[in-house]
Design a protein around this motif. Structure first.
Motif, short mmCIF file in Angstrom:
data_model
loop_
_atom_site.label_atom_id
_atom_site.label_comp_id
_atom_site.label_asym_id
_atom_site.label_seq_id
_atom_site.Cartn_x
_atom_site.Cartn_y
_atom_site.Cartn_z
N ASN A 171 1.71 -4.73 11.42
CA ASN A 171 2.53 -3.61 11.89
C ASN A 171 1.76 -2.50 12.61
O ASN A 171 2.35 -1.52 13.02
N GLY A 172 0.46 -2.61 12.72
CA GLY A 172 -0.33 -1.62 13.44
C GLY A 172 -0.63 -0.35 12.68
O GLY A 172 -1.24 0.56 13.23
N LEU A 173 -0.23 -0.25 11.42
CA LEU A 173 -0.55 0.93 10.62
C LEU A 173 -2.05 0.93 10.31
O LEU A 173 -2.64 -0.13 10.07
N PRO B 192 9.10 7.87 4.29
CA PRO B 192 9.03 7.27 5.62
C PRO B 192 9.12 5.75 5.53
O PRO B 192 8.76 5.16 4.51
N GLN B 193 9.60 5.09 6.59
CA GLN B 193 9.72 3.64 6.61
C GLN B 193 8.35 2.97 6.48
O GLN B 193 8.25 1.83 6.02
N ALA B 194 7.29 3.65 6.86
CA ALA B 194 5.94 3.09 6.75
C ALA B 194 5.57 2.78 5.30
O ALA B 194 4.74 1.90 5.05
N LEU B 195 6.19 3.44 4.34
CA LEU B 195 5.87 3.23 2.93
C LEU B 195 6.07 1.78 2.52
O LEU B 195 5.23 1.18 1.88
N SER B 196 7.19 1.19 2.92
CA SER B 196 7.52 -0.18 2.53
C SER B 196 6.57 -1.21 3.14
O SER B 196 6.35 -2.27 2.57
N LEU B 197 6.01 -0.90 4.30
CA LEU B 197 5.14 -1.85 4.99
C LEU B 197 3.66 -1.68 4.66
O LEU B 197 2.88 -2.62 4.75
N SER B 198 3.27 -0.48 4.27
CA SER B 198 1.85 -0.19 4.08
C SER B 198 1.31 -0.55 2.71
O SER B 198 0.11 -0.51 2.49
N LYS C 114 -1.78 -2.94 -8.48
CA LYS C 114 -1.38 -1.90 -9.43
C LYS C 114 -2.57 -0.97 -9.69
O LYS C 114 -3.67 -1.42 -9.95
N GLY C 115 -2.32 0.34 -9.60
CA GLY C 115 -3.36 1.33 -9.80
C GLY C 115 -4.11 1.67 -8.51
O GLY C 115 -4.94 2.56 -8.50
N GLY C 116 -3.80 0.96 -7.43
CA GLY C 116 -4.47 1.20 -6.16
C GLY C 116 -4.01 2.49 -5.50
O GLY C 116 -2.90 2.96 -5.71
N LYS C 117 -4.91 3.06 -4.69
CA LYS C 117 -4.61 4.29 -3.96
C LYS C 117 -5.00 4.07 -2.51
O LYS C 117 -6.07 3.56 -2.23
N ARG C 118 -4.11 4.43 -1.60
CA ARG C 118 -4.32 4.16 -0.18
C ARG C 118 -3.89 5.35 0.66
O ARG C 118 -2.92 6.02 0.35
N SER C 119 -4.64 5.57 1.73
CA SER C 119 -4.28 6.56 2.73
C SER C 119 -3.85 5.81 3.98
O SER C 119 -4.51 4.85 4.39
N VAL C 120 -2.75 6.24 4.60
CA VAL C 120 -2.20 5.57 5.77
C VAL C 120 -1.97 6.61 6.86
O VAL C 120 -1.38 7.66 6.61
N LEU C 121 -2.44 6.33 8.08
CA LEU C 121 -2.16 7.20 9.21
C LEU C 121 -0.91 6.67 9.89
O LEU C 121 -0.90 5.54 10.39
N VAL C 122 0.15 7.47 9.89
CA VAL C 122 1.43 7.06 10.47
C VAL C 122 1.61 7.80 11.79
O VAL C 122 1.83 9.00 11.81
N ASP C 123 1.48 7.06 12.89
CA ASP C 123 1.69 7.68 14.19
C ASP C 123 2.78 6.97 14.98
O ASP C 123 3.04 7.29 16.12
#
Length: 164
Positions: free
Chosen positions: A26-28, A111-117, A123-132
């Motif tokens: 998805n390009g995220l 945001p819709q990016a949540l479901s794809l990212s 479980k217990g993971g933490k992630r940062s996503v740049l949504v542009d």
């Protein structure tokens, strides 16, 4: 206590854009801050997360401020959804109480990016996503976030239920 520590870690750590990895599907652009444990999340899994949308250091949308109570108090309610499906505004549990302090409003719209990212997280993971991407963010804007503006999405996976 751990959720409080996570939020403090989010605010003080600035991740360089070149450290982010682009997801081919998805390009995220994502950066895993903590891996977690267990099986990887895949489309169709039901998961529960906390998320924060940050714009210029401001927390503009968050599951940690999910319900506004009387007296301008908020409570955190994690967001539950099925991975890969479109996300909608949180449908919060209602309180069966005559007390107006617990008559909360509906929750924030993720945001819709949540479901794809979240695909590939654990479980217990933490992630940062740049949504542009316009269609994966907030095309009409929300709170302090102007329309069609890039932002940072921070995700913490609390639980995973595999579709089996």
């Amino acid at each position: 206590m751990a959720a409080l520590r996570f939020k403090k870690d989010l605010k003080k750590r600035k991740i360089p854009e070149e450290d982010y990895v682009t997801l081919p599907a998805n390009g995220l652009r994502v950066y895993d801050m903590e891996e977690g444990s267990g099986a990887e999340i895949k489309p169709g899994d039901k998961i529960v997360v906390h998320y924060d949308c940050l714009y210029r250091g401001l927390d503009v949308v968050s599951s940690r401020n999910a319900r506004l109570l009387g007296g301008n108090r908020t409570i955190a309610e994690p967001y539950e959804f099925i991975v890969g499906e479109p996300v909608a505004a949180a449908s919060l549990k209602s309180f069966d109480s005559a007390n107006p302090l617990f008559a909360g409003s509906s929750g924030p719209k993720p945001p819709q990016a949540l479901s794809l990212s979240v695909v590939g997280m654990k479980k217990g993971g933490k992630r940062s996503v740049l949504v542009d991407s316009l269609e994966l963010g907030y095309p009409k804007g929300v709170n302090e976030l102007p329309p069609a503006t890039p932002f940072e999405l921070k995700i913490e996976v609390l639980s995973v239920s595999s579709k089996a």
